[in-house]
Design a protein around this motif. Structure first.
Motif, short mmCIF file in Angstrom:
data_model
loop_
_atom_site.label_atom_id
_atom_site.label_comp_id
_atom_site.label_asym_id
_atom_site.label_seq_id
_atom_site.Cartn_x
_atom_site.Cartn_y
_atom_site.Cartn_z
N GLU A 34 -1.92 7.40 -1.43
CA GLU A 34 -0.67 7.90 -2.01
C GLU A 34 -0.80 9.37 -2.35
OE1 GLU A 34 -0.45 5.16 -5.33
OE2 GLU A 34 1.42 4.37 -4.49
N PRO A 35 0.27 10.16 -2.22
CA PRO A 35 1.58 9.80 -1.67
C PRO A 35 1.53 9.67 -0.14
CG PRO A 35 1.54 12.14 -2.23
CD PRO A 35 0.22 11.58 -2.66
N GLU B 269 4.07 1.48 4.34
CA GLU B 269 4.10 0.27 3.53
C GLU B 269 4.93 -0.85 4.16
OE1 GLU B 269 5.68 0.82 -0.38
OE2 GLU B 269 5.13 -1.19 -1.05
N PHE C 224 -3.26 0.47 -2.35
CA PHE C 224 -3.00 1.89 -2.53
C PHE C 224 -4.12 2.59 -3.29
CE2 PHE C 224 1.12 1.61 -0.75
CZ PHE C 224 1.61 0.36 -1.09
N PRO D 69 -4.67 6.61 -4.94
CA PRO D 69 -3.94 7.87 -5.09
C PRO D 69 -4.79 9.11 -4.89
CG PRO D 69 -4.57 7.08 -7.25
CD PRO D 69 -5.12 6.09 -6.25
N TYR E 69 5.69 6.81 -2.91
CA TYR E 69 4.78 5.95 -3.66
C TYR E 69 5.26 4.52 -3.57
CZ TYR E 69 2.25 9.85 -5.69
OH TYR E 69 1.45 10.96 -5.85
N CYS E 70 4.35 3.58 -3.74
CA CYS E 70 4.74 2.17 -3.73
C CYS E 70 5.53 1.87 -5.00
CB CYS E 70 3.51 1.27 -3.64
SG CYS E 70 2.51 1.26 -5.14
#
Lengths: 370, 455
Positions: B153-154, B160, B172, B174, B415-416
């Motif tokens: 991420e991002p 996804e 994920f 980051p 982002y999720c």
């Protein structure tokens, strides 16, 4: 080094492909190629010109609307509203895809899943089976059976047995795939034949995936009928079309799915998660070509009709050539394919070692020795 | 009009005619089970559908969706027109399914040179409908139900839902921002993976990691050290690497784009993805490709032949000619790759200056044509709404396009769901725009700032 990376289950057994094999064998330029289904005649010049014009416009070289370029979906909605006699919303009832192939894929991925059964009429355009399997579903086959009346053969002689067809439907049946005009036989399903299928779809609450890429190629005495226009069918049918077959531009790879919003919306979800948009300049050019022909749909010079007339005379010429050679062609009522029984030639291929059906061996023999 | 009794009669009674005289049937298929397949669960939302519509409706300056507002180079447009006007009209018909021969040949040559490897155009290269379809083929070919896929991420938002559609589980990790040196602007290089955190994401269920370098949206260009970290873990855990390198030519300040496939042990487990749209500023042509070992590409071919089969011919021919030119001019000042990169670096600096001058804090990207900026100083314009379902930056971006006519994309889009509020004071700008567009953006920002400081 241990390397555990095999393919996923969904593509297990789907790697072989008849086209990959036969296009390779036929690739030698000295071979007369009547194999793969593509024209070797030029598309109409106004179609080629529209593409050149489109590419010259800067913004047409960048992304367009994901579900279909606005001017194209508008043109498609106009043409098909006329043909179907119903209102078609360009934004919700249409999805533009990478060829009709892409429409078949989007439809099957959107609406078919593990545990479903899908009825496929044999003989069938080969991709239906692997696409259904890739979606985790079970293909259920039913053959067109050849009614032999002895003399000249027509694609109309190949028919479904209504009882046999009815027996293929059960509670697991999610969809039936219809292809009319039919590849490879060239059969154009009659209204009565379509009604039989429609009745079963309604009775069993089944979807219909109608592959109508050859819709304009119907010959004298025949009419292409859209099963989606039969009562009770619009809401359960996805109708698929192809620019490649309509305008003799198979290399443009543009197709479309038309249907009710509540089905098309799922195809759109697949599309936005697979390739998102189709190429812009091609869509713009296709839109312009459609406007040209939409305006003359009452005129015999409309390409939809003139191409059909051109191909009808080629069909007749080919049939004559084959008959003169002592062969028995099945005269197609539509499409641009013709099948022929070669057993009268009595070519002995029993010494050819490969474990393949006779017709595979025959074709390879014919390519290499003729 | 006669109708039969039974279901048809019911349908007939429900039918109504629109004013145009066409019948407009309002019924829906009522099946005993959901009509759509389960694989569509949770992947129907798409940020672009909403934000593209907003930009089309309200924006006067669109720095949102990632595409250039300048044309592709003349030599490419000319190649397209030449392909069309040739005597050989067969360019309007099907070409080789796995890639037009001229194009795969030149891609094999170019990437062979870049990777220091002999590549077979027939087995080490496959052409796709944009890099988007290349990604789809990778997930469908390699991700089975229950497989885990690591996403940094991002991330470009499609990773996804594509993993989910393949039945996989996205995991994920980051990039975390380190505070920049005093007085300096933050750089995309300051956003980094924590090695221990990354290592902890690998499990025996991990099938692949998706790497995007240069990274959309941050513009980060992963360093050799960072790539080695990822490579070591891939080798250790026998994991595949899906390497999205669409912005490979857009790197600035003399930075080098390093291809992870060239690292020890990585060629055999990596699929490299590229894009003509990004390489040649022709996003609407939708020509992309995959490069990798045959034992991986064979499975991509299986997916491809069962989904789209062929890609459009003419654009492939034109892109092939474009690459031929670039191969001849490789490293020379006339190379489009070099010129485009120089031009975009200038535009980047322009936008950085504009944003910095008004108090939006840009994160200077090392690559791509995107730039992310911290908009905290403009918070007062868009009051926070506690307990809102929508991330702050999304509301901010919508307010900005409607009230200032300036379109940008909220960072939370990348982002999720669970992490959308981790970094929600940032928005992404695309600077692949004409000078006039960037100037107009600057005018909007300046005016906005003046209005804020007025008592």
């Amino acid at each position: 080094m241990a390397f555990r990376h095999k393919n996923t289950r969904r593509i297990e057994g789907l790697d072989s492909n008849v086209w990959v094999e036969f296009t390779k064998v036929a690739a030698d330029p000295s071979i007369v190629n009547l194999g793969q289904g593509l024209p070797d005649i030029s598309p109409p010049s106004y179609v080629k010109e529209e593409l050149a014009k489109a590419a010259a416009v800067d913004r047409l070289n960048q992304y367009t609307r994901g579900f279909g370029h606005p001017s194209l979906v508008k043109a498609l909605s106009q043409v098909y509203e006329r043909v179907c006699g119903r209102k078609i919303d360009p934004l919700t009832d249409i999805l533009v895809t990478v060829g009709a192939y892409g429409s078949l894929f989007s439809t099957i991925q959107a609406l078919i899943e593990e545990g479903d059964e899908v009825i496929i009429i044999e003989p069938f355009y080969d991709c239906y089976e692997p696409m259904v399997k890739m979606a985790g579903a079970k293909p259920v086959f039913i053959p067109l059976r050849y009614k032999n009346d002895g003399n000249s053969a027509s694609s109309a002689d190949w028919v479904l047995d209504p009882t046999e067809l009815a027996n293929k439907f059960n509670s697991k049946t999610k969809a039936i795939i219809l292809n009319t005009p039919h590849n490879p036989i060239g059969k154009v399903f009659t209204r009565e034949e379509l009604q039989v299928i429609a009745d079963l779809c309604i009775k069993h609450d089944t979807l219909c995936i109608s592959d109508e890429v050859y819709e304009w190629l119907v010959y004298k005495g025949n009419k292409h009928i859209k099963i989606a226009t039969l009562p009770g069918m619009w809401e359960r049918t996805i109708t698929i079309g192809s620019a490649g077959k309509t305008y003799s531009v198979t290399g443009w790879k543009l197709g479309w799915s038309i249907g009710p919003q509540n089905l098309i919306k799922h195809l759109q979800v697949v599309h936005q998660n697979t390739l998102y948009t189709c190429p812009t300049p091609l869509q713009e050019a296709l839109a312009q070509a459609f406007w040209t022909d939409y305006k003359r749909m009452d005129d015999p010079d409309c390409y939809f009709y003139s191409l059909s007339r051109e191909l009808e005379s080629k069909r007749d010429r080919m049939a004559q050539l084959l008959q003169e050679a002592g062969l028995k062609p099945v005269i197609p009522d539509g499409g641009y394919f013709m099948i022929v029984d070669v057993s009268t030639l009595n070519v002995d291929l029993s010494d050819v070692d490969e474990k393949q059906p006779y017709d595979y061996k025959f074709v390879k023999w014919m390519i290499t020795s003729k | 009009m006669l109708r039969r009794a039974g279901p048809s009669l019911r349908h007939f009674l429900l039918e109504r005619k629109s004013s145009a005289g066409y019948s407009s049937y309002s019924g829906e298929v009522k099946m005993s089970r959901p009509v759509q397949a389960q694989r569509l669960e949770g992947i129907d939302k798409n940020i672009w559908v909403e934000f593209v519509k907003l930009a089309a409706t309200y924006s006067t300056v669109n720095l949102g969706q990632g595409f250039p507002d300048f044309p592709p180079p003349d030599f490419l447009k000319e190649a397209f027109v030449r392909a069309l006007s040739r005597e050989n009209h067969m360019l309007h018909q099907y070409t080789r399914a796995f890639g037009h021969p001229l194009l795969v040949k030149i891609l094999a040559q170019l990437f062979g040179k870049l990777l220091g490897r002999d590549l077979d155009p027939m087995t080490n290269v496959m052409v796709t409908v944009g890099a988007y379809q290349a990604l789809f083929c990778c997930f469908q070919a390699f991700v089975d139900e229950g497989d885990e896929v690591i996403i940094i991420e991002p991330f470009f938002d499609c990773y996804e839902p594509m993993v989910k559609m393949a039945g996989g589980m996205p995991v994920f990790v980051p990039l975390r921002p380190k505070a920049p040196q005093d007085g300096k602007l933050m750089s995309s290089a300051d956003w980094q993976l924590d090695p221990a955190e990354l290592a902890s994401k690998f499990s025996e269920r991990t099938k692949a990691i998706v790497l995007n370098s240069p990274n959309n949206p941050l513009g980060k260009v992963f360093s050799r050290g960072e790539l080695e970290l990822i490579a070591d873990l891939c080798v250790k855990h026998d994991v595949l690497c899906i390497s999205d390198e669409v912005y490979e030519w857009l790197v600035y300040d003399g930075k080098e784009h390093i291809r992870i496939a060239s690292l020890q042990g990585m060629w055999d487990r990596t699929v490299i993805i590229g894009s003509a749209g990004k390489t040649f500023s022709a996003t609407g042509w939708k020509v992309g490709w995959t490069v990798g070992p045959n034992r991986l590409l064979q499975h991509l071919r299986t997916v491809h032949q069962n989904s789209v089969y062929h890609c459009a011919t003419v654009a492939q021919e034109a892109v092939a000619q474009g690459f031929q030119r670039e191969l001849e001019l490789y490293g020379k000042p006339d190379s489009y790759f070099i010129q485009l990169s120089k031009e975009l670096q200038q535009k980047r600096d322009w936008l950085v200056q504009s944003l910095d001058a008004v108090g939006m804090k840009p994160i200077v990207p090392e690559g791509t044509y995107f730039l992310v900026a911290d908009i905290s100083e403009f918070e007062s314009d868009v009051p926070d709404v506690p307990d809102s379902d929508e991330p702050y930056d999304s509301r901010f971006a919508k307010w900005m396009v409607k009230n200032k006519g300036l379109a940008a994309i909220p960072l939370s889009a990348f982002y999720c769901g669970a992490h959308k509020n981790n970094y929600n004071r940032f928005i992404r700008f695309c600077f692949a725009k004409e000078e006039a567009t960037l100037k107009a953006a600057n005018d909007i920002l300046q005016k906005w700032k003046r209005e804020k400081t007025r008592p």
